[in-house]
Design an enzyme around this catalytic site. Structure first.
Site, PDB file in Angstrom:
ATOM      1  N   GLU A   1       9.949  14.922  16.043  1.00  0.00           N
ATOM      2  CA  GLU A   1      10.278  14.874  14.630  1.00  0.00           C
ATOM      3  C   GLU A   1       9.385  15.877  13.890  1.00  0.00           C
ATOM      4  O   GLU A   1       8.161  15.784  13.963  1.00  0.00           O
ATOM      5  CB  GLU A   1      10.048  13.467  14.095  1.00  0.00           C
ATOM      6  CG  GLU A   1      10.476  13.316  12.651  1.00  0.00           C
ATOM      7  CD  GLU A   1      10.340  11.888  12.149  1.00  0.00           C
ATOM      8  OE1 GLU A   1       9.344  11.231  12.476  1.00  0.00           O
ATOM      9  OE2 GLU A   1      11.247  11.441  11.416  1.00  0.00           O
TER      10      GLU A   1
ATOM     11  N   CYS B   1      13.190  10.572   7.258  1.00  0.00           N
ATOM     12  CA  CYS B   1      13.189  10.071   8.633  1.00  0.00           C
ATOM     13  C   CYS B   1      14.576  10.168   9.262  1.00  0.00           C
ATOM     14  O   CYS B   1      14.706  10.296  10.468  1.00  0.00           O
ATOM     15  CB  CYS B   1      12.670   8.648   8.685  1.00  0.00           C
ATOM     16  SG  CYS B   1      13.376   7.598   7.426  1.00  0.00           S
TER      17      CYS B   1
ATOM     18  N   GLU C   1      10.468   0.647  10.072  1.00  0.00           N
ATOM     19  CA  GLU C   1      11.397   1.773   9.873  1.00  0.00           C
ATOM     20  C   GLU C   1      10.632   3.032  10.235  1.00  0.00           C
ATOM     21  O   GLU C   1       9.753   3.463   9.498  1.00  0.00           O
ATOM     22  CB  GLU C   1      11.828   1.860   8.409  1.00  0.00           C
ATOM     23  CG  GLU C   1      12.550   0.654   7.896  1.00  0.00           C
ATOM     24  CD  GLU C   1      13.994   0.597   8.348  1.00  0.00           C
ATOM     25  OE1 GLU C   1      14.429   1.501   9.095  1.00  0.00           O
ATOM     26  OE2 GLU C   1      14.679  -0.352   7.958  1.00  0.00           O
TER      27      GLU C   1
ATOM     28  N   LYS D   1       0.842  -1.199   0.000  1.00  0.00           N
ATOM     29  CA  LYS D   1       0.000   0.000   0.000  1.00  0.00           C
ATOM     30  C   LYS D   1       0.876   1.248   0.000  1.00  0.00           C
ATOM     31  O   LYS D   1       1.584   1.519   0.964  1.00  0.00           O
ATOM     32  CB  LYS D   1      -0.908   0.058   1.227  1.00  0.00           C
ATOM     33  CG  LYS D   1      -1.912   1.215   1.130  1.00  0.00           C
ATOM     34  CD  LYS D   1      -2.579   1.550   2.444  1.00  0.00           C
ATOM     35  CE  LYS D   1      -1.800   2.546   3.273  1.00  0.00           C
ATOM     36  NZ  LYS D   1      -1.713   3.910   2.720  1.00  0.00           N
TER      37      LYS D   1
END
Lengths: 479, 310
Positions: free
Chosen positions: A388, A291, A257, A183
Site C-alpha cells: 500500500e 485505504c 479498518e 484519539k
C-alpha cells in the site's frame, strides 16, 4: 486553440478561529494534560497551526474514567429517543458550521477544499443524522435479541479523513448507547478538537465523548486500557495486527479498518471516458491517501494502450497546488513522513523496472508535495503492485481474460475494495461475486454513504462501519 | 459397541477425515480412547471407563493437509447454490437418522449419559442439521440489505463465506456440540478443518462417515482427531486459514485460548472466542435453539455499488 488559465480562487481562512494551543477534551471540558505538547502544521505550507497536547497514560486513564462514569450514570440510562436527539443536534451543528470545518480540515490535512467542503464534512453530518435515527430503533435492526451497548469504546482514527472517520466512529457508538474516548491522528488533531466544541454546544452530557490527542503511545494506552470494553481502529494493517494481538485472550471486542491495495478492473467493453474519470477519482482523490484507493489498475490488454493514452491526457489537466484554492484537484501530502514513504516506494517501482510517468506540473516550493504518478509495465511481484503506497501513485497491469483479472485482483493479502468497469451487466455481477473485497464499485469508484456498510476481507481488517451492519460492532445481543 | 454372547465382534479402526478420504495419521500415531463413566461431567482422565478403541492421533502435517483440502474445496462449495447447500445439509440429517442407534451408543459411551439422555442429544444433533439446512437460502436475505444511499446508485450488501475456518470442537459435547459448531460454518459456504473432542472423538468419526455418504463434497468438512493442545496452535497460526472458532478451547490442558487468538492475529483471522468471562473458557449448553451468532461470525459483508442512469 487558445487556452484559458485559472485565476486563483482561494477560500477564506477567516471563518476559522485557531487557538495557539489546545488541551484535551475530558468530561465535557478542555483540560491541560500531564504530558508534553506537539505542533500540528499545515502540510501545504509547513506553517505551524497550533500546539496540541500529547495525552499521557494518566490522561487516557482520566478520559476512560470520565467515559465510564458518563456511561454508568447517564448515557446507558437515557432513552434511545433522547440519545438520538443529541445526535440530531450534533448533525445540525456540523451542517451549520460546515464551512468552518471544511477550511480547518483542509488547513490541517492538506486536502483540497473542494473535497473537504463537498465530501468530508457533509458526509460526517450525514453519518450523525443517519445514526441518530437508529438510537431508538435498535430492536428492529435484526442484530439479535436485546441489543445493548458494550460500555466504553476506545477509538483511534487516521489522518486521511479526520472528521469523517471521527463521525464513522462516534455516531454509531453513541447511537447504540456506548460512551467514547477517541484519539485523532497526531498530524490532524484540529477538527476533532473543534468537534469537542460541537459536543459542548449540543449540551451533550459530559464524558459521553472524550478526545485525547497524541501519537502512537497515547493510542496504545487507550487500546490497552483495562476499562475499555471495545476498540475501534482505522489505520495501517501493521498497527491493526498489533491491536489484535494486544487484546487476544481478553473479552475486549474490536473492529479494524485497515489497509488496502484495490484493483480497478477495466474490461474492453467499458465506457472508456467514464472509466478514465473513475480511475482518476479512484487513485488521486485525497492524494491517494485512501485505504480503499484504486491503486492497481487492471486493464484488459486489447484496450490498454488507448486507456493509458487517455488517462495521461486527463492527468495533464489535473490541478495540483494550494488546497484552499477551490479549483485544486490534488492537494498536499499529509506529512513529511508520508511523503518519504511515497518517494521511497516510487523509487522502488523504477528500480524494479516499471515505467514511471507524471504530468507536467509545478509543485509549490514549501510544504509536502508529490506529483500524480503512473507506473506502466508493472508486474504482480513489484512492490508497487503489492504494498500500500497511500499516495497519488497508480500501478497499471494488464490482463487478457476475466478469470485472469479476478485472479490478479485477489492476489493480495488485502481485501478492502475493488472496481469493475464494463457495459455488460452479467460480466459485472460475475466479477463482483468473485472479488474478495468488502466494497465493490461497478462503473463508479470511491463512493461513500452512511447507509452503506464499509469494511474489508482478509488483512484489510474485520467488522463493518455504516449501515445496519455497522451497528453490530457496537452492541451485545442474546441472553 | 454391544457385545453379543455368541460371536467375537469386529472392532473398528478410527481414522481421520481429510479431503473426503479416511487416512490414518501421517505420523502413524494413535491414542487410546475410553468411555466416560456414567454421569461424568468433565473429560478429565483418571476416571476412565471401558476401552473404546485406538483413534488416529493427528499431527501438524495432518492439519496442514486438511487446510489444503479445505481450501481446494471452498470455491466449489461456496459457489454452489444456496438451495443445493441446504439440500446437502438436510441429507446429513437423513443419513444420521438412519444410523441413530449407532450414534446413541457412541454418545452414551463417550459422554457417560443415560440411554434416554443420549437419545435426546442425538435427536437434537440431527435436528440441528435440519435447522441450519433451512438457513442456507434465507440467511443472506435476513442479514443482507438494499441500502438507500443519497444518490443515483443501486447499493446492495450481502453476506459471503469467509473461506477456510479452523474449528476447535467442544470437548464435552461430542456430537451435538460438534454439529452445533460445524453446521453454521459450512452452511454459508465456508469449508472447515475441525479438531474433534480430544477424549471423546468417536462420535466425530461416525459423523465423518455420515458426511462422506451425504453428498457433502470431499474437503468441505475435515475432521482431525488427536491432542487439541498439540494441533490447535498450527491451525491458529496457519496463513491460509481465514477464521478460528475457539469454542472447544474450554477444558484443554496445556493450552490458553488467548495464545491461539494472538497467533491468529498474524493474518487477522476472524476469531470466535470461547464462552465464559475474562480469560476463562466454558463450554456452552448446546441444547437450546441457537441464534445467528455463529453463522454471522464466519461471513463477510460485501457491498456492491452501481450507478443508475440512462
Amino acid at each position: 486553440m487558445p487556452t484559458f488559465d485559472y485565476a486563483p480562487a482561494p477560500e477564506s481562512r477567516s471563518v476559522v478561529d485557531l487557538s495557539p494551543s489546545y488541551g484535551l477534551f475530558i468530561n465535557g471540558e478542555f483540560t491541560e494534560g500531564t504530558g508534553s505538547t506537539f505542533k500540528t502544521v499545515s502540510p501545504a505550507t509547513e506553517e505551524v497551526l497550533a500546539e496540541v497536547t500529547e495525552a499521557s497514560a494518566a490522561d487516557v486513564d482520566a478520559a476512560v474514567a470520565a467515559a465510564r462514569a458518563a456511561y454508568t450514570r447517564v448515557w446507558s440510562r437515557m432513552s434511545g429517543t433522547d440519545r438520538g436527539k443529541y445526535l440530531y443536534r450534533i448533525a445540525r451543528i456540523l451542517q451549520e458550521r460546515a464551512r468552518e470545518f471544511a477550511v480547518l480540515e483542509t488547513l490541517d490535512n492538506g486536502k483540497p477544499i473542494r473535497e473537504s467542503r463537498d465530501v468530508d464534512v457533509p458526509l460526517a453530518a450525514a453519518h450523525f443524522f443517519y445514526h441518530a435515527g437508529w438510537a431508538d430503533k435498535l430492536d428492529f435492526a435484526g442484530l439479535g435479541t436485546d441489543p445493548r451497548p458494550h460500555g466504553v469504546v476506545g477509538q483511534v482514527i487516521p489522518w486521511n479523513f479526520p472528521l469523517l472517520m471521527l463521525a464513522w466512529k462516534i455516531a454509531p457508538a453513541l447511537a447504540t448507547g456506548n460512551t467514547v474516548v477517541l484519539k485523532p491522528a497526531e498530524t490532524t488533531p484540529l477538527s476533532a478538537l473543534l468537534f469537542a466544541e460541537v459536543c459542548q454546544q449540543a449540551d451533550l452530557p459530559p464524558g459521553v465523548v472524550n478526545i485525547v490527542t497524541g501519537a502512537g503511545p497515547t493510542g496504545q494506552a487507550l487500546v490497552e486500557h483495562g476499562d475499555v470494553d471495545k476498540v475501534a481502529f482505522t489505520g495501517s494493517t501493521g498497527v491493526g495486527k498489533a491491536i489484535a494481538r494486544s487484546i487476544a485472550g481478553t473479552r475486549k471486542k474490536a473492529t479494524l479498518e485497515l489497509g488496502g491495495k484495490a484493483a480497478n478492473i477495466v474490461y474492453d467493453d467499458a465506457p472508456v471516458d467514464q472509466a478514465v474519470e473513475g480511475i482518476v477519482n479512484g487513485i488521486f482523490f485525497n492524494q491517494g491517501h485512501v485505504c480503499c484507493a484504486g491503486s492497481r489498475l487492471l486493464v484488459q490488454e486489447s484496450i490498454a494502450e488507448e486507456v493509458e493514452a487517455r488517462l495521461k491526457r486527463r492527468l495533464e489537466t489535473l490541478r495540483v497546488g494550494d488546497p484552499l484554492d477551490k479549483n485544486t484537484d490534488v492537494g498536499a501530502i499529509n506529512s513529511r513522513e508520508q511523503l518519504d514513504r511515497i518517494t521511497e516506494l516510487a523509487a522502488a517501482g523504477e528500480a524494479e523496472g516499471a515505467e514511471r510517468w507524471s504530468p507536467r506540473c509545478e509543485l509549490p516550493s514549501k510544504g509536502f508535495w508529490f506529483a500524480p504518478t503512473v507506473f506502466t509495465g508493472v508486474s504482480q511481484t513489484h512492490r508497487i503492485a503489492q504494498e500500500e503506497i497511500f499516495g497519488p501513485v497508480l500501478s497499471v497491469l494488464t490482463f487478457r481474460t476475466p478469470a485472469e483479472a479476478v485472479a490478479k485482483a485477489n492476489n493480495t493479502p488485502y481485501g478492502l475494495s475493488a472496481g469493475v468497469w464494463s457495459e455488460k451487466g452479467s460480466l459485472i455481477l460475475w466479477t463482483a461475486d468473485r472479488l474478495r473485497a468488502g466494497v465493490v464499485w461497478a462503473n463508479t469508484f470511491n463512493k461513500f454513504d452512511p447507509t452503506s456498510p464499509f469494511g474489508g476481507y482478509k488483512e484489510s481488517g474485520y467488522g463493518r462501519e455504516g449501515g445496519r451492519h455497522g451497528l453490530e460492532a457496537y452492541v451485545r445481543t442474546g441472553a | 459397541m454391544s457385545v453379543s454372547a455368541d460371536r467375537v465382534d469386529v472392532r473398528k479402526t478410527y481414522k481421520l477425515y481429510v479431503g473426503g478420504k479416511f487416512p490414518r495419521s501421517e505420523s502413524g500415531r494413535s491414542y487410546e480412547v475410553y468411555a466416560a463413566p456414567r454421569g461424568a461431567r468433565s473429560a478429565a482422565a483418571g476416571t476412565r471407563g471401558a476401552f473404546l478403541g485406538n483413534v488416529a492421533k493427528g499431527s501438524r502435517k495432518d492439519a496442514r493437509d486438511a487446510v489444503v483440502a479445505a481450501r481446494k474445496a471452498q470455491p466449489g462449495w461456496g459457489g454452489a447454490t444456496a438451495y443445493n447447500r441446504g439440500q446437502v445439509l438436510y441429507r446429513v440429517a437423513e443419513v444420521m437418522e438412519g444410523r441413530r442407534a449407532q450414534f446413541v451408543n457412541e454418545v452414551q459411551a463417550a459422554e457417560g449419559l443415560t440411554a434416554a439422555r443420549a437419545e435426546a442429544v442425538v435427536s437434537a444433533a440431527i435436528d440441528r442439521w435440519v435447522w441450519y439446512a433451512g438457513w442456507s437460502d434465507k440467511y443472506t436475505q435476513v442479514d443482507g440489505s438494499l441500502n438507500p444511499v443519497a444518490g443515483p446508485y443501486f447499493n446492495i450488501s450481502a453476506a459471503e463465506p469467509t473461506g477456510v475456518v479452523a474449528v476447535l470442537a467442544p470437548q464435552r459435547s461430542s456430537l451435538l456440540g460438534l454439529v452445533s459448531v460445524v453446521a453454521p460454518v459450512v452452511v454459508s459456504g465456508n469449508t472447515a478443518v475441525v479438531l474433534a473432542s480430544q477424549d471423546r472423538p468417536i462420535p466425530s468419526v461416525s459423523l465423518a462417515e455420515s458426511l462422506a455418504t451425504s453428498d457433502v463434497p470431499g474437503g468441505v468438512v475435515n475432521i482431525i482427531t488427536g491432542h487439541t493442545a498439540e494441533v490447535a496452535p498450527w491451525l491458529a497460526s496457519h496463513r491460509d486459514v481465514n477464521a478460528l472458532d475457539l469454542t472447544g478451547a474450554a477444558d484443554v490442558e496445556g493450552m490458553a485460548w488467548g495464545d491461539l487468538e494472538r497467533a491468529a492475529a498474524e493474518n487477522l483471522k476472524r476469531v470466535l472466542r470461547p464462552a465464559g468471562g475474562g480469560s476463562g473458557a466454558q463450554e456452552p449448553d448446546f441444547l437450546p435453539t441457537p441464534d445467528l451468532t455463529r453463522l454471522r461470525a464466519f461471513t463477510e459483508t460485501k457491498t456492491v455499488w452501481h450507478p443508475k442512469g440512462t
